[in-house]
Motif scaffolding. Sequence first.
Motif, PDB file in Angstrom:
ATOM      1  N   ALA A  28     -14.079  79.270  32.061  1.00  0.00           N
ATOM      2  CA  ALA A  28     -14.429  78.125  32.909  1.00  0.00           C
ATOM      3  C   ALA A  28     -13.336  77.882  33.928  1.00  0.00           C
ATOM      4  O   ALA A  28     -12.170  78.210  33.706  1.00  0.00           O
ATOM      5  CB  ALA A  28     -14.640  76.874  32.061  1.00  0.00           C
ATOM      6  N   ARG A  29     -13.741  77.315  35.073  1.00  0.00           N
ATOM      7  CA  ARG A  29     -12.776  76.941  36.100  1.00  0.00           C
ATOM      8  C   ARG A  29     -13.361  75.877  37.004  1.00  0.00           C
ATOM      9  O   ARG A  29     -14.572  75.820  37.211  1.00  0.00           O
ATOM     10  CB  ARG A  29     -12.386  78.159  36.952  1.00  0.00           C
ATOM     11  CG  ARG A  29     -11.008  78.017  37.585  1.00  0.00           C
ATOM     12  CD  ARG A  29     -10.723  79.123  38.577  1.00  0.00           C
ATOM     13  NE  ARG A  29     -10.847  78.629  39.935  1.00  0.00           N
ATOM     14  CZ  ARG A  29     -10.665  79.383  41.019  1.00  0.00           C
ATOM     15  NH1 ARG A  29     -10.392  80.665  40.883  1.00  0.00           N
ATOM     16  NH2 ARG A  29     -10.765  78.868  42.219  1.00  0.00           N
ATOM     17  N   MET A  30     -12.496  75.015  37.511  1.00  0.00           N
ATOM     18  CA  MET A  30     -12.895  74.020  38.493  1.00  0.00           C
ATOM     19  C   MET A  30     -12.752  74.593  39.901  1.00  0.00           C
ATOM     20  O   MET A  30     -11.788  75.297  40.203  1.00  0.00           O
ATOM     21  CB  MET A  30     -12.005  72.780  38.389  1.00  0.00           C
ATOM     22  CG  MET A  30     -12.212  71.958  37.127  1.00  0.00           C
ATOM     23  SD  MET A  30     -13.724  70.986  37.219  1.00  0.00           S
ATOM     24  CE  MET A  30     -13.433  69.894  35.805  1.00  0.00           C
ATOM     25  N   ILE A  31     -13.721  74.285  40.763  1.00  0.00           N
ATOM     26  CA  ILE A  31     -13.601  74.585  42.181  1.00  0.00           C
ATOM     27  C   ILE A  31     -13.963  73.324  42.959  1.00  0.00           C
ATOM     28  O   ILE A  31     -14.377  72.322  42.359  1.00  0.00           O
ATOM     29  CB  ILE A  31     -14.524  75.755  42.608  1.00  0.00           C
ATOM     30  CG1 ILE A  31     -15.993  75.376  42.410  1.00  0.00           C
ATOM     31  CG2 ILE A  31     -14.164  77.024  41.849  1.00  0.00           C
ATOM     32  CD1 ILE A  31     -16.959  76.384  43.007  1.00  0.00           C
ATOM     33  N   SER A  32     -13.817  73.360  44.263  1.00  0.00           N
ATOM     34  CA  SER A  32     -14.189  72.218  45.092  1.00  0.00           C
ATOM     35  C   SER A  32     -15.193  72.649  46.146  1.00  0.00           C
ATOM     36  O   SER A  32     -14.995  73.645  46.830  1.00  0.00           O
ATOM     37  CB  SER A  32     -12.945  71.624  45.776  1.00  0.00           C
ATOM     38  OG  SER A  32     -13.310  70.562  46.636  1.00  0.00           O
ATOM     39  N   ILE A  33     -16.292  71.927  46.235  1.00  0.00           N
ATOM     40  CA  ILE A  33     -17.297  72.143  47.275  1.00  0.00           C
ATOM     41  C   ILE A  33     -17.584  70.794  47.921  1.00  0.00           C
ATOM     42  O   ILE A  33     -17.894  69.824  47.224  1.00  0.00           O
ATOM     43  CB  ILE A  33     -18.600  72.728  46.700  1.00  0.00           C
ATOM     44  CG1 ILE A  33     -18.337  74.104  46.076  1.00  0.00           C
ATOM     45  CG2 ILE A  33     -19.680  72.833  47.788  1.00  0.00           C
ATOM     46  CD1 ILE A  33     -19.539  74.701  45.399  1.00  0.00           C
ATOM     47  N   ASP A  34     -17.453  70.738  49.236  1.00  0.00           N
ATOM     48  CA  ASP A  34     -17.722  69.502  49.970  1.00  0.00           C
ATOM     49  C   ASP A  34     -16.890  68.337  49.409  1.00  0.00           C
ATOM     50  O   ASP A  34     -17.377  67.216  49.253  1.00  0.00           O
ATOM     51  CB  ASP A  34     -19.218  69.183  49.904  1.00  0.00           C
ATOM     52  CG  ASP A  34     -19.649  68.165  50.945  1.00  0.00           C
ATOM     53  OD1 ASP A  34     -18.931  68.004  51.958  1.00  0.00           O
ATOM     54  OD2 ASP A  34     -20.690  67.516  50.744  1.00  0.00           O
ATOM     55  N   ASN A  35     -15.626  68.632  49.093  1.00  0.00           N
ATOM     56  CA  ASN A  35     -14.696  67.642  48.530  1.00  0.00           C
ATOM     57  C   ASN A  35     -15.162  67.055  47.204  1.00  0.00           C
ATOM     58  O   ASN A  35     -14.787  65.941  46.833  1.00  0.00           O
ATOM     59  CB  ASN A  35     -14.436  66.503  49.523  1.00  0.00           C
ATOM     60  CG  ASN A  35     -13.457  66.893  50.611  1.00  0.00           C
ATOM     61  OD1 ASN A  35     -12.622  67.787  50.408  1.00  0.00           O
ATOM     62  ND2 ASN A  35     -13.542  66.247  51.748  1.00  0.00           N
ATOM     63  N   ARG A  36     -15.959  67.813  46.484  1.00  0.00           N
ATOM     64  CA  ARG A  36     -16.410  67.380  45.162  1.00  0.00           C
ATOM     65  C   ARG A  36     -16.022  68.448  44.149  1.00  0.00           C
ATOM     66  O   ARG A  36     -16.125  69.651  44.411  1.00  0.00           O
ATOM     67  CB  ARG A  36     -17.916  67.154  45.139  1.00  0.00           C
ATOM     68  CG  ARG A  36     -18.407  66.203  46.218  1.00  0.00           C
ATOM     69  CD  ARG A  36     -19.877  65.899  46.074  1.00  0.00           C
ATOM     70  NE  ARG A  36     -20.119  64.912  45.021  1.00  0.00           N
ATOM     71  CZ  ARG A  36     -21.333  64.503  44.665  1.00  0.00           C
ATOM     72  NH1 ARG A  36     -22.406  65.012  45.249  1.00  0.00           N
ATOM     73  NH2 ARG A  36     -21.476  63.596  43.725  1.00  0.00           N
ATOM     74  N   GLN A  37     -15.589  68.009  42.977  1.00  0.00           N
ATOM     75  CA  GLN A  37     -15.226  68.944  41.929  1.00  0.00           C
ATOM     76  C   GLN A  37     -16.472  69.495  41.256  1.00  0.00           C
ATOM     77  O   GLN A  37     -17.372  68.744  40.875  1.00  0.00           O
ATOM     78  CB  GLN A  37     -14.378  68.248  40.864  1.00  0.00           C
ATOM     79  CG  GLN A  37     -12.940  68.031  41.268  1.00  0.00           C
ATOM     80  CD  GLN A  37     -12.135  67.602  40.057  1.00  0.00           C
ATOM     81  OE1 GLN A  37     -11.602  68.427  39.338  1.00  0.00           O
ATOM     82  NE2 GLN A  37     -12.054  66.310  39.837  1.00  0.00           N
ATOM     83  N   ILE A  38     -16.512  70.801  41.127  1.00  0.00           N
ATOM     84  CA  ILE A  38     -17.593  71.483  40.430  1.00  0.00           C
ATOM     85  C   ILE A  38     -16.963  72.301  39.301  1.00  0.00           C
ATOM     86  O   ILE A  38     -16.044  73.085  39.542  1.00  0.00           O
ATOM     87  CB  ILE A  38     -18.380  72.431  41.361  1.00  0.00           C
ATOM     88  CG1 ILE A  38     -18.837  71.698  42.631  1.00  0.00           C
ATOM     89  CG2 ILE A  38     -19.550  73.063  40.610  1.00  0.00           C
ATOM     90  CD1 ILE A  38     -19.867  70.633  42.434  1.00  0.00           C
ATOM     91  N   LYS A  39     -17.452  72.125  38.109  1.00  0.00           N
ATOM     92  CA  LYS A  39     -16.967  72.924  36.981  1.00  0.00           C
ATOM     93  C   LYS A  39     -17.917  74.094  36.771  1.00  0.00           C
ATOM     94  O   LYS A  39     -19.132  73.906  36.619  1.00  0.00           O
ATOM     95  CB  LYS A  39     -16.885  72.096  35.701  1.00  0.00           C
ATOM     96  CG  LYS A  39     -16.302  72.882  34.518  1.00  0.00           C
ATOM     97  CD  LYS A  39     -16.092  71.991  33.302  1.00  0.00           C
ATOM     98  CE  LYS A  39     -15.431  72.764  32.173  1.00  0.00           C
ATOM     99  NZ  LYS A  39     -15.180  71.903  30.981  1.00  0.00           N
TER     100      LYS A  39
END
Length: 214
Positions: free
Chosen positions: A45-56
């Motif tokens: 698992a990893r966190m990323i950012s899309i459109d300034n929102r955190q997506i796990k």
Amino acid sequence: MSYAYLFKYIIIGDTGVGKSCLLLQFTDKRFQPVHDLTIGVEFGARMISIDNRQIKLQIWDTAGQESFRSITRSYYRGAAGALLVYDITRRETFNHLTRWLEEARQNANANMVILLVGNKLDLEHRRAVSYEEGAKFAEENGLIFLEASAKTAKNVEEAFVSTASKIYSNIENGICDPSNESYGIKVGVTSPPNNFSQYGQGGQNAQAKNGGCC
């Protein structure tokens, strides 16, 4: 850690195409040159950012051997995205893509985003499948496509993030219902914009050994 959405991924393809290596490079930023075969299913698992929102991203790496296919099939259900991987140096892994794609579409929801990955770009001198062939297969089957190298990390980030971006776009456009977990999406607790850590936890096992590159 809070997040806006959790997306479930599955990585599929023949044994030895580098599925576990792609996962390890994405979650841990490292390449492991010696591997055991994946037994059953591995998890990262990893966190990323899309459109300034955190997506796990919750990623399930499956075994390519036929003996584990019944286990693999169960992980298609409730997956928002899939990475379908072949080895650009082994034509047979490309020839088997149709079978993998048919299985994915039979067992997954109709809106699952599938990205085709031609892995082992670092072995260009041993290439057996051209870029054009991969791109044509992807176009004919409505897939996103790129070539990558788990060893050098080229396009590994892009593979996972572009798939997430498409899933996010489908949510925004009303194609996927995030309140319905059959889409492989869970709504989380939104954190404040720009207050995120890009990297999450990786390399946890489901019912597998660490490492395998298959």
